[in-house]
Design a protein around this motif. Structure first.
Motif, short mmCIF file in Angstrom:
data_model
loop_
_atom_site.label_atom_id
_atom_site.label_comp_id
_atom_site.label_asym_id
_atom_site.label_seq_id
_atom_site.Cartn_x
_atom_site.Cartn_y
_atom_site.Cartn_z
N GLY A 23 -5.98 -18.38 11.34
CA GLY A 23 -6.03 -18.09 9.92
C GLY A 23 -6.60 -16.93 9.41
N LYS A 24 -7.09 -16.21 10.42
CA LYS A 24 -7.67 -14.85 9.87
C LYS A 24 -7.07 -13.53 10.44
CE LYS A 24 -12.43 -13.37 10.44
NZ LYS A 24 -13.75 -13.62 11.25
N VAL A 25 -6.76 -12.58 9.47
CA VAL A 25 -5.94 -11.64 9.63
C VAL A 25 -6.79 -10.65 10.33
CG1 VAL A 25 -4.65 -9.49 8.71
CG2 VAL A 25 -4.56 -12.03 7.48
N LEU A 26 -6.45 -10.16 11.44
CA LEU A 26 -7.15 -9.13 12.39
C LEU A 26 -6.61 -7.57 12.29
CD1 LEU A 26 -7.51 -11.24 15.59
CD2 LEU A 26 -9.08 -10.95 13.75
N TYR A 27 -5.12 -7.60 12.05
CA TYR A 27 -4.64 -6.30 12.04
C TYR A 27 -3.32 -6.37 11.14
CZ TYR A 27 -2.60 -1.90 13.46
OH TYR A 27 -2.07 -0.61 13.41
N VAL A 28 -3.21 -5.44 10.53
CA VAL A 28 -1.78 -5.17 9.44
C VAL A 28 -1.18 -3.87 10.12
CG1 VAL A 28 -0.58 -5.08 7.56
CG2 VAL A 28 -2.44 -6.42 7.45
N ARG A 29 0.01 -3.91 10.54
CA ARG A 29 0.75 -2.63 11.04
C ARG A 29 1.13 -1.82 9.76
NH1 ARG A 29 5.77 -4.54 13.36
NH2 ARG A 29 4.62 -5.10 15.39
N LYS A 30 0.91 -0.53 10.04
CA LYS A 30 1.03 0.21 9.01
C LYS A 30 2.30 1.04 9.29
CE LYS A 30 -3.68 0.55 7.26
NZ LYS A 30 -4.94 1.23 7.07
N TYR A 31 3.12 1.33 8.31
CA TYR A 31 4.47 2.06 8.71
C TYR A 31 4.30 3.46 8.15
CZ TYR A 31 6.35 -2.40 9.37
OH TYR A 31 6.45 -4.03 9.95
N LYS A 32 5.13 4.39 8.80
CA LYS A 32 5.01 5.80 8.50
C LYS A 32 6.03 5.90 7.33
CE LYS A 32 3.92 7.36 13.03
NZ LYS A 32 4.32 8.32 14.29
N SER A 33 5.31 6.59 6.27
CA SER A 33 6.00 7.16 5.09
C SER A 33 7.21 5.97 4.29
CB SER A 33 6.89 8.33 5.41
OG SER A 33 8.11 7.91 6.19
#
Length: 66
Positions: A49-59
């Motif tokens: 239930g704990k968010v460790l990482y969120v993928r970031k998209y380019k542009s």
């Protein structure tokens, strides 16, 4: 011809403890593998239930499978 093995009480206890350890390991790794599968789908790595990482998209582009 069937060969049977007679186990002592001590051997049965050892086998039971080993099975319990195996069950624990499978359960623990399954949780992490499920989290990785969800990360592949959603881009969010969340464990317990704990968010460790969120993928970031380019542009601002979505992740595209090639």
């Amino acid at each position: 011809m069937v060969v049977t093995h007679n186990l002592t009480k001590e051997q049965k206890k050892i086998l039971e403890r080993m099975q319990n350890r195996i069950d624990y390991i499978i359960k623990a790794y399954k949780e992490y593998l499920d989290a990785l599968a969800e990360f592949d789908r959603t881009g969010i790595l969340k464990i317990r239930g704990k968010v460790l990482y969120v993928r970031k998209y380019k542009s601002g582009q979505e992740n595209e499978d090639k």
